[in-house]
Design a protein around this motif. Structure first.
Motif: not given
Ligand SMILES: Cc1ncc(C[n+]2csc(CCOP(=O)(O)OP(=O)(O)O)c2C)c(N)n1
Length: 543
Positions: A87-104
């Motif tokens: 909302m304040d227009h600050a550039p960021i890239v957020a990354i998150a791990g995720q479960a394997g595609t076999d249980r999503m």
């Protein structure tokens, strides 16, 4: 190469210096690949702290700050900081791990649809669906985050894909050129400005993002038009500059508001509506608005524009200034003088608890002009925004779009990592401080010698101010504090308590010279809040 290694190579290709975050079970491969990289992982004590660090990194550098979490609860903890950046227009890239595609696709431990969760608070939210797209997803996330209007992007990386082997090439990094402003819009804007009786400029954070502050000063000088800045644009014109009127953003009728009342043309430059709602500075909806920005104006009944000049802000300002007829002078100087009188009034005040005006005077005295304050959200922010003089852009960071409490301490750590040679002060209320105070441990561990100045009132001060103004009584705003000096010491930081007004300045100086993480517990006299409301309520405009 393993996909996690390609992922890290792509981050290196974007010249990422730091990743702020917390390791988890679902990002093990990325964490391991980072060991063979120059990227420095800054281990934080809460994902919200990591997101705020990325947020302030983005504000200060214009490059995307990066934060990382595990899936589920790690990712939900990122949300407030990511929303704040977006909302304040600050550039960021957020990354998150995720479960394997076999249980999503089914009910499964800690699995949440993160791409959808981050959708409303990012410009681009994407999942690595197959390892081959890693270079594209990362390049796109950085390109979108770093292109006006800058903001947040999100990448979800399933753990089974991170382990796969792949062939991957990093992609060429291009920086898109802002478009040129159309000539007919420039001419119309110049005409409106030339014909104006009493024009005023409202400069917003977009001027800082576009690095157009010098062009703004030239424009205002050449055409003789005074400049008010939003809270998020403090320093965009040096306060000492003769055309500067100070910050606009208080929800009361401040001196600077008199300038907007008298103006017939309001020139908004790099201004976003979230910074200061137009009904507060344009309640009559009857002035001509010239909108100069990188993108078209938002629709709002108090922001109906006479002309929009969309394109490179620097070029727009230069071209309009060439065509417009300069004004002979402006009569708004008394607005700024009235504010300066107020700033000077309590510089020697001996009252205790310390008055906000005195805290700000001492802070400005102790800090060099290039030093940086990261301000939290609360009554202290209102005082700082209004009365802390800035001569340079990005020397007083204020979150005033999303306006989330808790940004100051983690933000100060990020600022110190970027500028180790400058003094960095987190100015915070006692409530906002305890929202992310655990990051003192991070600061001590990294030896990022920040100073944390806590304005202590044992209450949610800003809310008390509003409750008392509107209802004349307060509702559920009081709390108790721990002993902040002992609290700081428990983390291995230095703790100071201000016990008389004349102690503050020497304590600030000692803390800044100490080269250690320091916390200063400064009791504040918030009776000044309502006094300010009353004073401004009775104020007769000095112009
Ligand atoms: C995360 C978050 N929660 C709640 C609010 C609403 N809010 C704004 S200011 C404020 C009080 C801040 O108190 P404190 O940090 O002690 O600062 P003070 O106002 O006393 O200076 C609250 C609750 C907010 N902006 N952000």
């Amino acid at each position: 190469m393993k996909a996690a290694e390609v992922f890290v190579k792509c981050l290196e290709n974007e010249e990422v210096e730091f990743i702020f975050g917390i390791p988890g079970e679902e990002n093990l491969d990325v964490m391991d690949a980072l060991l063979d990289s120059n990227i420095r992982f800054i281990t934080t004590r809460h994902e919200q702290g990591a997101a705020f660090m990325a947020d302030v990194y983005g504000r200060l550098t214009g490059r995307a700050g990066v934060c990382m979490s595990t899936l589920g609860p790690g990712a939900t903890n990122l949300v407030t900081g990511v929303a704040d950046a977006n909302m304040d227009h600050a550039p960021i890239v957020a990354i998150a791990g995720q479960a394997g595609t076999d249980r999503m696709h089914k009910e499964s431990h800690q699995v949440l649809d993160l791409v959808n969760m981050f959708n409303p608070i990012t410009k681009y939210s994407s999942r690595i669906l197959t390892p081959n797209i890693i270079p594209e997803v990362i390049r796109k996330a950085f390109k979108v985050a770093q292109t006006e209007k800058t903001g947040a992007c999100f990448i979800e990386f399933p753990e089974n894909l991170a382990k796969m082997d792949m062939k991957g090439q990093v992609l060429h990094v291009d920086h898109p050129h802002p478009p040129e402003p159309p000539a007919d819009r420039v001419e119309l804007a110049a005409q409106i400005i030339s014909d104006a009786r009493d024009p005023i400029i409202l400069a917003g954070n977009g001027v800082i993002r576009s690095k157009a502050w010098k062009h703004l000063s030239d424009f205002s000088e050449d055409l003789n038009i005074p400049v008010a800045n939003t809270f998020m644009a403090k320093g965009v014109i040096p306060f000492k500059h003769p055309m500067a009127l100070g910050s606009a953003g208080l929800q009361a009728h401040d001196y600077v508001s008199c300038g907007f009342d008298r103006a017939d043309v309001i020139i908004c430059i790099g201004y976003d509506l979230v910074e200061f709602h137009p009904y507060l500075w344009h309640p009559t909806s009857d002035r001509k608005i010239v909108h100069i920005d990188m993108s078209p104006a938002e629709v709002d009944e108090a922001y109906t524009i006479a002309v929009g000049v969309t394109g490179d802000i620097k070029h727009s300002l230069m071209r309009i200034a060439k065509l417009a007829t300069p004004h002979e002078g402006h009569f708004m100087r008394p607005l700024r003088n009235a504010l300066i009188d107020e700033m000077n009034q309590l510089s020697d005040d001996e009252g205790f608890p310390v008055k906000p005006q005195k805290i700000i005077w001492d802070l400005r005295t102790a800090m060099d002009l290039e030093d940086i304050v990261i301000c939290d959200v609360g009554a202290h922010k209102m005082w700082m925004a209004r009365m802390f003089r800035c001569e340079h852009p990005n020397t007083c960071i204020i979150s005033n779009g999303f306006a989330s409490m808790g940004i100051a301490v983690p933000g100060a750590i990020a600022a110190k990592l970027i500028y180790p040679e400058r003094n960095i002060v987190a100015v915070t209320g006692d409530a906002g401080f305890l929202m992310n105070s655990q990051e003192i441990e991070t600061a001590v561990r990294l030896n990022t010698a920040i100073v944390i100045l806590v304005w202590t009132d044992a209450a949610y001060g800003l809310i008390e101010w509003k409750q008392m103004s509107q209802f004349g009584r307060k509702s559920n705003i009081d709390f108790c504090n721990p002993d902040f000096v002992k609290y700081a010491e428990a983390f291995g930081a230095r703790g100071y308590r201000v016990e008389a007004a004349d102690q503050l300045l020497p304590i600030l100086k000692e803390a800044m010279e100490s080269n250690e993480v320091c916390l200063i517990d400064c009791p504040v006299d918030y009776r000044e809040n309502l006094k300010l409301t009353e004073k401004l309520g009775e104020m007769v405009c000095p112009i």
